[in-house]
Design an enzyme around this catalytic site. Structure first.
Site, mmCIF file in Angstrom:
data_model
loop_
_atom_site.group_PDB
_atom_site.id
_atom_site.type_symbol
_atom_site.label_atom_id
_atom_site.label_comp_id
_atom_site.label_asym_id
_atom_site.label_seq_id
_atom_site.Cartn_x
_atom_site.Cartn_y
_atom_site.Cartn_z
ATOM 1 N N TYR A 1 0.834 -1.198 0.000
ATOM 2 C CA TYR A 1 0.000 0.000 0.000
ATOM 3 C C TYR A 1 0.875 1.257 0.000
ATOM 4 C CZ TYR A 1 -3.029 3.695 1.789
ATOM 5 O OH TYR A 1 -3.683 4.892 1.969
ATOM 6 N N GLU B 1 -11.685 5.823 4.750
ATOM 7 C CA GLU B 1 -11.170 6.743 5.762
ATOM 8 C C GLU B 1 -12.237 7.026 6.814
ATOM 9 O OE1 GLU B 1 -8.206 7.573 6.133
ATOM 10 O OE2 GLU B 1 -7.220 7.420 4.188
ATOM 11 N N TRP C 1 -5.454 2.588 10.499
ATOM 12 C CA TRP C 1 -5.662 2.411 9.060
ATOM 13 C C TRP C 1 -5.448 0.956 8.661
ATOM 14 C CZ3 TRP C 1 -8.076 3.440 5.006
ATOM 15 C CH2 TRP C 1 -7.616 3.043 3.735
#
Length: 202
Positions: free
Chosen positions: A26, A48, A56
């Site tokens: 990522y 988000e 996250w």
């Protein structure tokens, strides 16, 4: 052997847990790369928002589950979800089963479409908050990038006025980092200069 040694010497952001291959992927392929595709922007914004109060990585691990559960983040489909769909999503163990966040995703899809109609695309609307150019910061290893900025505060305020939910200043700034509105890679991270060189004309 030389290739292996070279790979080991790649310098990445100090916050990255390199023991997690999916996290590294990522970081290397997505985080901080400018995004202009509305479907991808809706995906990021939804994820988000789902992250609120969580890490996250907790969301990243479930991204494939979210893509399946939310019709690959087709905003026009998500905007039509009814309460029967909400109840079904609350039983889906592949996502964060949080009623308010699920309802927010549906609400935000509807608001997202309103913006597309007004500006032609969500991307055109969103990028105006950084004057259509990536803000490049210069954080050294060990520096803590801010959780918000004047730009994220302004964008957050506007989103809320347009009816969006679960879009606080911190979420907005995280979205800006992810979508390349802000380049917050450490100054010695190889990805920082790569993004600058590739998108310097944008």
């Amino acid at each position: 052997m030389n290739n292996e040694n070279s790979a080991l010497k790649i310098c990445r952001c100090s916050w990255l847990d390199t023991s997690k291959p999916d996290y590294v992927k990522y970081h290397d392929e997505e985080w901080g790369v400018p995004v202009y595709d509305d479907q991808k922007l809706f995906e990021y914004l939804t994820l988000e928002s789902a992250q609120a109060g969580l890490s996250w990585y907790t969301i990243l691990k479930r991204r494939d589950g979210y893509r399946t559960a939310f019709d690959n983040f087709d905003v026009n489909i998500v905007a039509t979800y009814d309460q029967n769909k909400v109840e079904a999503l609350l039983q889906d163990v592949s996502i964060i089963r949080h009623r308010a966040k699920i309802n927010a995703a549906i609400n935000n899809a509807q608001c997202f479409i309103d913006i597309q109609k007004e500006f032609g695309s969500f991307s055109a609307y969103m990028w105006q908050f950084v004057n259509n150019k990536t803000i490049v910061n210069s954080w050294h290893t060990g520096d803590n990038s801010p959780a918000t900025s004047p730009e994220s505060d302004a964008w957050c305020k506007d989103l809320k006025q347009r009816g969006f939910k679960f879009v606080g200043p911190t979420i907005c700034y995280a979205h800006m980092q992810a979508c390349g509105m802000v380049n917050d890679h450490n100054i010695d991270c190889y990805k920082r200069s790569q993004i600058i060189n590739e998108y310097q004309q944008i």
